[in-house]
Design a protein around this motif. Structure first.
Motif, PDB file in Angstrom:
ATOM      1  N   ILE A  78      40.542  43.165  36.972  1.00  0.00           N
ATOM      2  CA  ILE A  78      41.215  44.221  36.865  1.00  0.00           C
ATOM      3  C   ILE A  78      41.272  44.571  38.195  1.00  0.00           C
ATOM      4  N   GLU A  81      43.759  42.126  40.029  1.00  0.00           N
ATOM      5  CA  GLU A  81      45.020  41.894  39.726  1.00  0.00           C
ATOM      6  C   GLU A  81      45.855  43.184  39.699  1.00  0.00           C
ATOM      7  N   LEU A  83      45.276  45.959  37.630  1.00  0.00           N
ATOM      8  CA  LEU A  83      45.415  46.544  36.530  1.00  0.00           C
ATOM      9  C   LEU A  83      44.828  47.787  36.321  1.00  0.00           C
ATOM     10  N   LYS A 124      41.367  36.183  30.150  1.00  0.00           N
ATOM     11  CA  LYS A 124      42.485  36.767  29.019  1.00  0.00           C
ATOM     12  C   LYS A 124      41.899  38.069  28.585  1.00  0.00           C
ATOM     13  N   ARG A 127      42.468  40.934  31.076  1.00  0.00           N
ATOM     14  CA  ARG A 127      43.934  41.378  31.050  1.00  0.00           C
ATOM     15  C   ARG A 127      44.494  41.985  29.864  1.00  0.00           C
ATOM     16  N   SER A 131      45.855  45.997  29.640  1.00  0.00           N
ATOM     17  CA  SER A 131      46.879  46.292  29.258  1.00  0.00           C
ATOM     18  C   SER A 131      47.585  47.234  28.720  1.00  0.00           C
TER      19      SER A 131
END
Length: 582
Positions: A78, A81, A83, A124, A127, A131
């Motif tokens: 997280i 990236e 996020l 996966k 993310r 999200s």
């Protein structure tokens, strides 16, 4: 729970970890299934391939005890990236730099190595969870019942805070309670550090308030947890043990250790039935069941609900509060209540989070009230932390922590990691469920589930009897071979007397909350003959047969004798030569 049960339907992503939801919390499991059918995304992380894993978008079959490593790896992804919710972190958290630094070594490759899963699956999952602001975490004792259980929970808190998944609909951190009024018991002060509503016994202002309300001086020292009390008896620090509605001879770790303590202390058991623990008591006080009493239960989502007496009390059994009131008076503290509501109203005067909850308010629409509810005109609080974490200043604390292996899985003499668990058909220690004949026939005795590779290595087939040994003792049971477990991992229900908790450890505990590592027990397994196994379990089997002989006699009142004989034959306790049914 920070959110409601219903909020699972509003979530975009549901993250279930350490919970065999459809077995241990079937209503919640059904709601998650419905949410997935409506298009919600599901992440499941559990060492056993539970039913929900079959409908998950991401299933992480992690090794037992690696939840902190999984959370740290997800956080690493997280952060790397971008996020995270930077605005929420800046406004409502502290400790972010320490957490960023802590999770740097937890690369997807490192996390995959520790957890035993594909790194791409962790990526996966991270993310997917990050999200949306509607990611709902549901966890249970597969998270808490470890030597690092508190860290496991705090690592989930980190995930929610870093992504801003707190304080609004469809998100949050939501523990699923194992029993129907565990939340209520904690709310009412059944903890060694707390008065009702988590007001600390060592806080001078709190102590002064309760001393004034109750008219007696109070001890400001912390008490003992359950797992601290048993050793304290053996060390002559505790002389009397008063047990209400609990069966530690089955539910507590290291059964032999518990048995020694019960034999040494003066034991009072207040319960519905003569449980394995009550059999060892010096005094047994029979009390009423839920259907024989008035009062309130507080469920897993902090919802206070009414229970009403539906059937008359049996024999000389009393309500729990009547027994306690009488005992207080005999010990010299003068008090009198006419009904459960009187006690509830007294509690409200010293408990801010329940202050606005009345019996009338609970009963008004049949839906109950969720605390905190500070005043009678307050509607209750479905979601916590709406204006930021309720910690002082509205700032949530991010906790940097490393993963560490359990010593239980580092001993080569005990190469299999055993997880204890719940099954759908029994409730806790079977005190009530095993008195239902149909349930007994569905799940009559203890068993262990093994991976096919482990069974083959030990020349074990399905249906064989085995000895399961840990440093604390040995259990004998039948084998089921399942494809839901990875090699090196086994699974056993904890419900049965003389079963899983003979094997668990009462000495190595979580350093913060003193919970045992029920979900990570090192064992070795060996095939034995059925004759040997049955001989070793003779006392347990004998108790079951004795109970069912009595129960079948009861069936005769409303069933044909031929049906009763058939039931008795299936239970293995029909002896025609004694002509007992006649």
């Amino acid at each position: 729970m920070t959110n409601t049960i219903e909020d699972v339907k509003s979530a975009d992503v549901i993250f279930v970890t350490g919970s065999n939801t459809t077995e241990a919390h079937p209503v919640m499991g059904m709601m998650i299934r419905q949410a997935v059918a409506e298009g919600k995304k599901l992440i499941v992380a559990d060492p056993k391939r539970i039913d929900l894993a079959n409908i998950a978008d991401v299933y992480l079959q992690i090794k037992p005890g690696t939840s902190v490593a999984l959370s740290n790896t997800m956080l690493h992804i997280i952060f790397s990236e971008g996020l995270e919710d930077k605005e929420y972190i800046a406004a409502h958290t502290e400790g972010i730099e320490e957490l960023r630094e802590c999770v740097k070594p937890y690369t997807p490759e490192k996390g995959a190595e520790i957890c035993g899963v594909d790194k791409d699956l962790i990526i996966k999952a991270a993310r997917l969870y990050a999200s949306t602001h509607k990611s709902y975490i549901a966890y249970a004792m597969g998270i808490t019942q470890h030597l690092n259980g508190t860290n496991n929970v705090m690592s989930l808190s980190n995930l929610a805070l870093v992504t801003g998944n707190l304080g609004h609909e469809g998100c949050g951190i939501n523990p699923l309670r194992g029993q129907n009024n565990v939340q209520g018991a904690c709310d009412m002060g059944a903890l060694p550090t707390d008065y009702p509503a988590y007001q600390k016994v060592f806080d001078p202002a709190v102590q002064e308030k309760f001393e004034k309300a109750w008219g007696v001086p109070l001890n400001p020292k912390k008490g003992l947890t359950v797992t601290q009390t048993i050793p304290a008896i053996l060390e002559d620090k505790v002389k009397v043990l008063y047990i209400m509605g609990e069966n530690p001879m089955v539910s507590d770790p290291d059964t032999h250790h518990v048995e020694q303590a019960l034999e040494k202390a003066f034991v009072v058991v207040q319960d519905l039935f003569l449980t394995e623990t009550a059999e060892k008591a010096d005094v047994v006080l029979p009390v009423t069941c839920f259907a024989e009493k008035d009062g309130t239960f507080s469920n897993t989502e902090r919802r206070v609900q009414m229970v009403r007496q539906a059937v008359p009390c049996k024999g000389q059994s009393k309500n729990d509060w009547e027994v306690i009131m009488e005992l207080m008076n005999r010990l010299g503290y003068s008090c009198h209540y006419d009904k459960a509501e009187d006690i509830f109203n007294e509690m409200r005067t010293v408990t801010p989070s329940y202050a606005g909850i009345t019996y009338e308010k609970i009963a008004k629409d049949g839906q109950g009230v969720q605390w905190p509810c500070p005043s009678e005109d307050h509607p209750g609080t479905p979601r916590l932390h709406v204006n930021g974490p309720s910690r002082k200043g509205g700032i949530g604390l991010l906790k940097a922590m490393d993963w560490a292996a359990s010593p239980e899985t580092e001993n080569e003499e005990y190469p299999i990691t055993l997880m204890t668990c719940r099954i759908l058909y029994h409730y806790h220690t079977r005190t009530m469920t095993d008195r239902t004949i149909a349930i007994h026939y569905t799940a009559p005795r203890n068993y262990i589930e093994l991976n096919a590779d482990d069974a083959l290595a030990n020349k074990i087939e399905a249906g064989d009897w085995v000895s399961v040994t840990s440093p604390r003792g040995t259990v004998y049971c039948e084998v089921r071979i399942e494809d839901t477990l990875e090699p090196g991992v086994a699974w056993m229900p904890f419900h049965y007397g003389g079963g899983a908790n003979v094997l668990t450890d009462a000495h190595n505990l979580d350093p913060i909350c003193s919970i045992p590592g029920y979900k990570q027990v090192g064992v070795r397994i060996a095939k034995v003959s059925e004759e040997v196994a049955l001989k070793q379990t003779e006392r347990v089997q004998s108790n079951e047969r004795s109970y069912f002989e009595n129960e079948v006699q009861n069936i005769l009142w409303y069933q044909e004798p031929s049906e009763a004989i058939a039931l008795k034959e299936r239970s293995g306790c029909y002896q025609p030569e004694e002509n007992r049914l006649r």
